[in-house]
Structures are given as C-alpha cells and as structure tokens.
Design a protein around this motif. Structure first.
Motif, PDB file in Angstrom:
ATOM      1  N   PHE A  91       0.839  -1.186   0.000  1.00  0.00           N
ATOM      2  CA  PHE A  91       0.000   0.000   0.000  1.00  0.00           C
ATOM      3  C   PHE A  91       0.882   1.246   0.000  1.00  0.00           C
ATOM      4  O   PHE A  91       2.042   1.192   0.442  1.00  0.00           O
ATOM      5  CB  PHE A  91      -0.893   0.019   1.244  1.00  0.00           C
ATOM      6  N   PRO A  92       0.364   2.384  -0.479  1.00  0.00           N
ATOM      7  CA  PRO A  92       1.137   3.624  -0.376  1.00  0.00           C
ATOM      8  C   PRO A  92       1.533   3.902   1.068  1.00  0.00           C
ATOM      9  O   PRO A  92       0.840   3.493   2.011  1.00  0.00           O
ATOM     10  CB  PRO A  92       0.163   4.693  -0.898  1.00  0.00           C
ATOM     11  N   GLY A  93       2.648   4.613   1.232  1.00  0.00           N
ATOM     12  CA  GLY A  93       3.152   4.856   2.573  1.00  0.00           C
ATOM     13  C   GLY A  93       2.217   5.650   3.449  1.00  0.00           C
ATOM     14  O   GLY A  93       2.220   5.514   4.670  1.00  0.00           O
ATOM     15  N   VAL A 110       6.221   2.726   1.479  1.00  0.00           N
ATOM     16  CA  VAL A 110       5.263   1.654   1.258  1.00  0.00           C
ATOM     17  C   VAL A 110       4.919   1.017   2.599  1.00  0.00           C
ATOM     18  O   VAL A 110       5.760   0.972   3.505  1.00  0.00           O
ATOM     19  CB  VAL A 110       5.855   0.582   0.310  1.00  0.00           C
ATOM     20  N   ARG A 111       3.687   0.546   2.707  1.00  0.00           N
ATOM     21  CA  ARG A 111       3.301  -0.292   3.841  1.00  0.00           C
ATOM     22  C   ARG A 111       2.961  -1.677   3.307  1.00  0.00           C
ATOM     23  O   ARG A 111       2.131  -1.804   2.407  1.00  0.00           O
ATOM     24  CB  ARG A 111       2.120   0.310   4.600  1.00  0.00           C
ATOM     25  N   THR A 143       1.251  -9.025  10.112  1.00  0.00           N
ATOM     26  CA  THR A 143       2.126  -7.950  10.557  1.00  0.00           C
ATOM     27  C   THR A 143       2.238  -6.916   9.447  1.00  0.00           C
ATOM     28  O   THR A 143       2.022  -7.218   8.269  1.00  0.00           O
ATOM     29  CB  THR A 143       3.520  -8.476  10.924  1.00  0.00           C
ATOM     30  N   THR A 144       2.568  -5.696   9.825  1.00  0.00           N
ATOM     31  CA  THR A 144       2.738  -4.601   8.870  1.00  0.00           C
ATOM     32  C   THR A 144       4.171  -4.096   8.935  1.00  0.00           C
ATOM     33  O   THR A 144       4.697  -3.847  10.018  1.00  0.00           O
ATOM     34  CB  THR A 144       1.776  -3.445   9.169  1.00  0.00           C
ATOM     35  N   LEU A 145       4.790  -3.962   7.741  1.00  0.00           N
ATOM     36  CA  LEU A 145       6.113  -3.363   7.627  1.00  0.00           C
ATOM     37  C   LEU A 145       5.955  -1.962   7.041  1.00  0.00           C
ATOM     38  O   LEU A 145       5.291  -1.792   6.014  1.00  0.00           O
ATOM     39  CB  LEU A 145       7.027  -4.181   6.715  1.00  0.00           C
ATOM     40  N   VAL A 146       6.557  -0.985   7.676  1.00  0.00           N
ATOM     41  CA  VAL A 146       6.567   0.383   7.179  1.00  0.00           C
ATOM     42  C   VAL A 146       7.936   0.642   6.567  1.00  0.00           C
ATOM     43  O   VAL A 146       8.957   0.649   7.271  1.00  0.00           O
ATOM     44  CB  VAL A 146       6.265   1.389   8.305  1.00  0.00           C
ATOM     45  N   ASP A 155       9.402   0.545  10.653  1.00  0.00           N
ATOM     46  CA  ASP A 155       8.585  -0.022  11.718  1.00  0.00           C
ATOM     47  C   ASP A 155       8.083  -1.385  11.257  1.00  0.00           C
ATOM     48  O   ASP A 155       8.015  -1.667  10.046  1.00  0.00           O
ATOM     49  CB  ASP A 155       7.399   0.894  12.042  1.00  0.00           C
ATOM     50  N   GLU A 156       7.774  -2.228  12.215  1.00  0.00           N
ATOM     51  CA  GLU A 156       7.208  -3.546  11.947  1.00  0.00           C
ATOM     52  C   GLU A 156       6.377  -3.905  13.174  1.00  0.00           C
ATOM     53  O   GLU A 156       6.898  -3.937  14.290  1.00  0.00           O
ATOM     54  CB  GLU A 156       8.318  -4.571  11.714  1.00  0.00           C
TER      55      GLU A 156
END
Length: 469
Positions: A91-93, A110-111, A143-146, A155-156
C-alpha cells in the motif's frame, strides 16, 4: 485463437528447466496497460545468476534486500517476527498517496501487510496484542512493515492476531487488506476458543480502526484469496479445501457495496458457482473451453454451523467443485482464479498441473484460459501455480508451490514464461531437504520494487532492478 507454447529457461540456475502451458495468454492482461514501460524483453530478463549469499537468485542487474526474517525482533518491541510468511499486499506509505518516481518505493514509502499462516503447532506465533486479538489461543495473523522512500524498514508491528492459518487474501478499493483463514475449526476443536474459517479486514495505516472482527456473512470455510469487482463491489472468494469434496468458487454481494472501511461488516449474500453439467472443473482440459449460463446458488448456511459449506445441499443440479483453488485477481471486466493442480489419487475427477480460469460477470461466462503442464520432472519449474499478481510492466507474476526448485515466474503478453527469482534457502522436512515456496508477490505503487515472501524460513524480500525492460 489458442496457441501452444513451450519455453526453455536456459542459463545459470535454470539449465534445462522447462515450463509448458497452453492457452491464449493475452486474455490474462485484459484491461491492463503498460503504464511503466514495455516490460521484459522477448526472453524475459535473462538467466538467473547464483546468489553468493545463498538466499535468492535473480537476473543480472537486479538486487534484493532482506526486509524481515522470522525470529528477528520486530521494531515495535511486540516480539519476534512470526513464522510462515504467506500472502501480502503493498500500500502507499500514507493514505491517498499513489507513490512517486524515485530511487525507492515512492517518496512516501510503502506499507506491506503480510499474512502468517500459523497453526497451533508452529514455532513463532503472531504476538497477542490487546485490541487486535480475536482468539488468544490461535497463533496466526498479520504484521505490517513500514518501509520509507529509500527502502529502509522504519517499523514492523502486529496488525491482527489470534487468527489461524492466514493464507492469502486480497485488497479492497478503499485500500485495506482482507486476510483469509484457511481452516474451519470450530470453538472447542484443537483447543480453539472461537470459531475459525473467516475473513478479517486489516487497515494498513491504523489496525485498531478495523480491530479483530470476523466478516461472518462472507462465509466460514477454508478461505484462500479474494478479488473485488471495482464497479459493483462484488467480492469473489476461492476455497482451498484439503479433502474431497474439494472447494467452491464463491461470490459475495455486500449490503453496502464499495462502502469503505468497515462496510463489509454490514453483511450480504454469499453464493457458490454452479457450472451446468460440470461437477468438477478438473475434467476441463482444453484452453478456450467456455461455459455460458453460469448460475450462482445461495449458500444454505454461510456460517457452517453443522456442516461445512462444500458438503451442504445445493439442490437440484448440485454445485461445482475444484481442487486447490488458490490465487484470485480482477483484470479488466473479469475475475481470474487459479486451480494449482488436480490429482485423481486425491479425489479429483482428472489430473492437471495448474489452471487459470476467467469469469465474465456481464456474460455469465466461464473460460479456461491457461492449462499448465504436463511436466513429469518435479525438479523442473512450472507446475502448481499459487499466488499471482499483475506486474506494472505488463506481465503476470506467478509464485510456484510445487516440489523441487521454487521460482517466481513471469508471464508476458507474448506468452513467454521466464524466471524472475529462485529460492536458494534449503529447509529440512520429514521428506528430507527441500526449498520453501514463494508467496505474496506484490509491487510498490510506483512499480519499481517487487516484494515477495519465502514461506520458510520466513523471509520478506524487496527486489529492485530494470523492471521497465
């Protein structure tokens, strides 16, 4: 007109490897444009070059970065990175940001929302976080990675926990992720405290806005992937059931179509596809075969309170099943879905090495577009396609989930099949050493970075290079 093609993938890391398929490849790219250039050359991006680090072989000119590995600490401090990296979306940041040209995944970054297909016996669970946990006994989730504009992980963190066997899923037009549980255990079975087999919505920017709420009207079954018709809001769902009778292909009509985040909680109607006279899709072998007059039958009990949906009584005419229904995506005015394989000795009516189907809602027409194989050498790539994604350069990326060497393959509009990546990480199993499957292939909003997971050991890669050809 159908054409038969057989491409030999020559060069380092793919000597003698072959993939065979039949079908009209251009149909897979209906409604897509080469907005980011002409795509790969006639023979793809060239042979794979062995990686001296022993992780990921890529064509010359490409490079990878390891963004995340299972067992390493998450930046959020919530615990170690969970195991079994599976479906994923980029996804967009920031909300509403489409990304922009530059050396990385756009100035806003990006996310990545990533599934973890953990069951009760898996080694590293998704940490149970208050407010984001559905069933504290279950070990799966997301989980989400930034990732910033330079490709660095900032971030994660946990996006949802307490779910089980999160396999694939799909994105919504309002930029959320629908994560799918590929199980149907009830509360009390295997120690679970709640029923499982649901879809959950995950907000990549603030997971607490979506929480851990099952979208019960969308059915309780062994979910695999979804795709949404951007014009009507109809959600198409695949089921990867593990035993006979095999899974169904579903559509869900929401009460609030295209209503935005949280709207799918309002409910709707779940239906299953019936192909007249075809109880099992595996019997269809010739690409280009069409079926008109497809009907959709209401599911008697979407929650499967007493009986799994695929066993339920769909009345006169029955219902149509298929083994290993996996990847699903929307292209042009049609939905495409994958049957990874079918095997008679496992209960299917016929054998095949992978199919891609297209359903046209306006014409109520189902077409077998591509048939993979046959390929008798399991060390050769090309059977059992799984996760699929459209590449911005005009190609289709296919994650292989078979035996032997594991690849990400590209499929061009011209019908060329070419290797994009090969997993070099050996894993040990009861059957001896082997290679983990690929999953979750996706691209950054600006089309300059491919992200892909290695399922085991859980690894998330970012791949950059001359994607424009």
């Amino acid at each position: 007109m159908s054409a038969t093609r057989r491409q030999v993938l020559a060069g380092s890391g793919a000597v003698g490897a072959a993939i065979a398929f039949t079908g009209t490849v251009s149909e897979l790219f209906a409604g897509t444009a080469d907005a980011h250039g002409p795509g790969p050359g006639r023979d793809g991006y060239g042979p794979l070059v062995p990686d001296p680090e022993g992780l990921l072989d890529l064509p010359r000119g490409f490079r990878y970065t390891v963004l995340s590995r299972e067992g390493e600490p998450m930046r959020s401090g919530e615990g170690p990175v969970p195991s079994n990296h599976d479906g994923m979306a980029a996804f967009p940041g920031s909300p509403g940001s489409p990304g922009s040209p530059g050396p990385g995944p756009g100035r806003d970054g990006v996310r990545l929302v990533r599934n973890h297909e953990n069951r009760l016996d898996d080694k590293i669970r998704v940490p149970a976080v208050p407010g984001l946990t559905y069933d504290p006994v279950a070990l799966g989730g997301c989980t989400t990675l930034v990732v910033d504009g330079r490709g660095r992980v900032r971030d994660e963190h946990v996006a949802i926990a307490g779910t089980s066997t999160n396999c694939a899923g799909g994105t919504t037009p309002w930029h959320t992720w629908l994560t799918c549980e590929e199980t149907e255990f009830r509360a009390g079975e295997e120690g679970y405290e709640k029923d499982h087999g649901f879809i959950f919505e995950v907000d990549p920017y603030d997971p607490r806005r979506t929480g851990a709420v099952p979208l019960t009207a969308m059915g309780r079954f062994q979910h695999e992937a979804i795709a949404i018709d951007p014009r009507t809001g109809t959600v198409y769902e695949t089921e990867d059931a593990f035993e006979e009778p095999f899974g169904l292909f579903y559509r869900f009509h929401p009460e609030k179509p295209l209503g935005g985040r949280g709207s799918l909680r309002a409910g709707g109607t779940l239906e299953a596809m019936r192909v007249p006279g075809v109880p099992d899709l595996s019997v269809v072998q010739e690409p280009g075969t069409e079926f008109d007059g497809i009907t959709w039958v209401p599911v008697p009990d979407p929650l499967a309170r007493e009986t799994a949906i695929r066993f339920q009584d769909f009345g006169k005419g029955g219902i149509t099943h298929a083994q290993k229904l996996e990847g699903c995506y929307w292209g042009g005015r049609c939905v495409y879905f994958v049957s990874s394989y079918a095997k008679r000795d496992e209960g299917s009516a016929a054998d095949h090495y992978g199919q891609v189907w297209r359903y046209d809602p306006a014409r109520r027409r189902l077409t077998l577009v591509i048939a993979f194989g046959p390929d008798t050498d399991l060390e050769k790539p090309g059977e059992e396609p799984d996760n699929i994604a459209l590449a911005p350069g005009g190609g289709l990326m296919v994650c292989e989930d078979g035996e032997g060497a594991q690849h990400v393959f590209g499929l061009s509009r011209r019908g060329t099949v070419y290797p994009v990546a090969r997993n070099r990480q050996l894993i040990e199993s009861d059957d001896g050493p082997g290679f983990g499957e690929f999953a979750g292939v996706t691209f950054s909003p600006d089309g300059r970075t491919m992200y892909v997971n290695c399922y085991e050991p859980g690894t998330t890669f970012a791949v950059t290079g001359p994607w424009r050809g």
